[in-house]
Write a protein that holds these residues in place. Structure first.
Motif, PDB file in Angstrom:
ATOM      1  N   PHE A  30       0.850  -1.188   0.000  1.00 18.43           N
ATOM      2  CA  PHE A  30       0.000   0.000   0.000  1.00 18.43           C
ATOM      3  C   PHE A  30       0.891   1.245   0.000  1.00 18.43           C
ATOM      4  N   PRO A  31       1.264   1.738  -1.174  1.00 18.87           N
ATOM      5  CA  PRO A  31       2.237   2.835  -1.257  1.00 18.87           C
ATOM      6  C   PRO A  31       1.892   4.062  -0.424  1.00 18.87           C
ATOM      7  N   ARG A  32       0.621   4.418  -0.368  1.00 18.98           N
ATOM      8  CA  ARG A  32       0.264   5.610   0.415  1.00 18.98           C
ATOM      9  C   ARG A  32       0.545   5.393   1.895  1.00 18.98           C
ATOM     10  N   LEU A  33       0.206   4.230   2.402  1.00 17.14           N
ATOM     11  CA  LEU A  33       0.499   3.927   3.808  1.00 17.14           C
ATOM     12  C   LEU A  33       1.999   3.802   4.030  1.00 17.14           C
ATOM     13  N   ASN A  34       2.683   3.254   3.060  1.00 19.01           N
ATOM     14  CA  ASN A  34       4.130   3.077   3.168  1.00 19.01           C
ATOM     15  C   ASN A  34       4.848   4.424   3.254  1.00 19.01           C
ATOM     16  N   GLU A  35       4.350   5.427   2.553  1.00 16.26           N
ATOM     17  CA  GLU A  35       4.964   6.759   2.554  1.00 16.26           C
ATOM     18  C   GLU A  35       4.445   7.662   3.675  1.00 16.26           C
ATOM     19  N   ALA A  36       3.461   7.215   4.399  1.00 19.76           N
ATOM     20  CA  ALA A  36       2.821   8.039   5.428  1.00 19.76           C
ATOM     21  C   ALA A  36       3.673   8.179   6.683  1.00 19.76           C
ATOM     22  N   THR A  37       3.403   9.252   7.402  1.00 21.87           N
ATOM     23  CA  THR A  37       4.010   9.423   8.726  1.00 21.87           C
ATOM     24  C   THR A  37       3.236   8.555   9.720  1.00 21.87           C
ATOM     25  N   PRO A  38       3.830   8.260  10.867  1.00 19.32           N
ATOM     26  CA  PRO A  38       3.083   7.519  11.890  1.00 19.32           C
ATOM     27  C   PRO A  38       1.774   8.212  12.269  1.00 19.32           C
ATOM     28  N   GLU A  42      -2.017   6.644  11.994  1.00 24.58           N
ATOM     29  CA  GLU A  42      -2.855   6.475  13.194  1.00 24.58           C
ATOM     30  C   GLU A  42      -4.201   7.192  13.080  1.00 24.58           C
ATOM     31  N   ASN A  43      -4.335   8.074  12.138  1.00 20.34           N
ATOM     32  CA  ASN A  43      -5.601   8.775  11.932  1.00 20.34           C
ATOM     33  C   ASN A  43      -6.447   7.963  10.948  1.00 20.34           C
ATOM     34  N   TYR A  44      -7.250   7.063  11.486  1.00 19.14           N
ATOM     35  CA  TYR A  44      -8.106   6.234  10.646  1.00 19.14           C
ATOM     36  C   TYR A  44      -9.484   6.102  11.272  1.00 19.14           C
ATOM     37  N   ARG A  45     -10.430   5.690  10.438  1.00 22.21           N
ATOM     38  CA  ARG A  45     -11.770   5.391  10.945  1.00 22.21           C
ATOM     39  C   ARG A  45     -12.268   4.139  10.248  1.00 22.21           C
ATOM     40  N   ILE A  46     -13.018   3.354  10.984  1.00 23.91           N
ATOM     41  CA  ILE A  46     -13.628   2.138  10.457  1.00 23.91           C
ATOM     42  C   ILE A  46     -15.067   2.478  10.108  1.00 23.91           C
ATOM     43  N   PHE A  47     -15.513   2.065   8.928  1.00 25.17           N
ATOM     44  CA  PHE A  47     -16.878   2.392   8.507  1.00 25.17           C
ATOM     45  C   PHE A  47     -17.440   1.260   7.653  1.00 25.17           C
ATOM     46  N   GLY A  48     -18.658   1.461   7.158  1.00 24.53           N
ATOM     47  CA  GLY A  48     -19.292   0.451   6.308  1.00 24.53           C
ATOM     48  C   GLY A  48     -19.520  -0.849   7.043  1.00 24.53           C
ATOM     49  N   ASP A  49     -20.070  -0.758   8.257  1.00 21.09           N
ATOM     50  CA  ASP A  49     -20.326  -1.933   9.090  1.00 21.09           C
ATOM     51  C   ASP A  49     -19.059  -2.757   9.316  1.00 21.09           C
ATOM     52  N   GLY A  50     -17.928  -2.055   9.476  1.00 17.99           N
ATOM     53  CA  GLY A  50     -16.675  -2.725   9.783  1.00 17.99           C
ATOM     54  C   GLY A  50     -15.978  -3.351   8.598  1.00 17.99           C
ATOM     55  N   GLN A  51     -16.425  -3.031   7.399  1.00 18.56           N
ATOM     56  CA  GLN A  51     -15.831  -3.629   6.194  1.00 18.56           C
ATOM     57  C   GLN A  51     -14.701  -2.791   5.602  1.00 18.56           C
ATOM     58  N   PHE A  55      -8.267   6.200   5.807  1.00 13.54           N
ATOM     59  CA  PHE A  55      -7.188   7.042   6.301  1.00 13.54           C
ATOM     60  C   PHE A  55      -7.376   8.408   5.650  1.00 13.54           C
ATOM     61  N   PRO A  56      -8.104   9.324   6.298  1.00 13.60           N
ATOM     62  CA  PRO A  56      -8.463  10.593   5.658  1.00 13.60           C
ATOM     63  C   PRO A  56      -7.279  11.463   5.265  1.00 13.60           C
ATOM     64  N   ASP A  57      -6.194  11.417   6.012  1.00  9.85           N
ATOM     65  CA  ASP A  57      -5.022  12.231   5.667  1.00  9.85           C
ATOM     66  C   ASP A  57      -4.331  11.720   4.407  1.00  9.85           C
TER      67      ASP A  57
END
Length: 95
Positions: A30-38, A42-51, A55-57
């Motif tokens: 996942f290149p975007r996650l790989n290039e992301a800062t910690p 850590e800024n994430y939300r779970i949605f769609g009934d947990g599916q 990562f909004p940032d």
């Protein structure tokens, strides 16, 4: 099955589910996650009934069934470069 939490460990994304299943995949999938800062990871939300996990940032969504099968991002280099430009502009506008 639903996503309960997400964490990051030594180059991996680790997704825990309500059925005591733990999915661990390399960040390089996942290149975007790989290039992301910690902080961005850590800024994430779970949605769609947990599916889904969002990562909004990073403008990134991951889908539980895809994670379960070990699917990596199929984002093109062109799209990834546009995202990098967007991310850089966003950082400059915040400083």
């Amino acid at each position: 099955m639903k996503i309960l939490r997400v964490r990051f460990e030594e180059g991996f994304i680790v997704v825990e589910t309500d059925e005591e299943c733990t999915i661990s995949l390399p960040l390089s999938y996942f290149p975007r996650l790989n290039e992301a800062t910690p902080e961005e990871r850590e800024n994430y939300r779970i949605f769609g009934d947990g599916q889904y996990v969002n990562f909004p940032d990073l403008d990134e969504d991951l889908y539980l069934p895809a994670l379960l099968t070990g699917k990596r991002s199929r984002e093109s280099e062109k799209s990834l470069n546009k995202w990098r430009e967007w991310r850089e502009k966003r950082k400059r506008s915040r400083s």
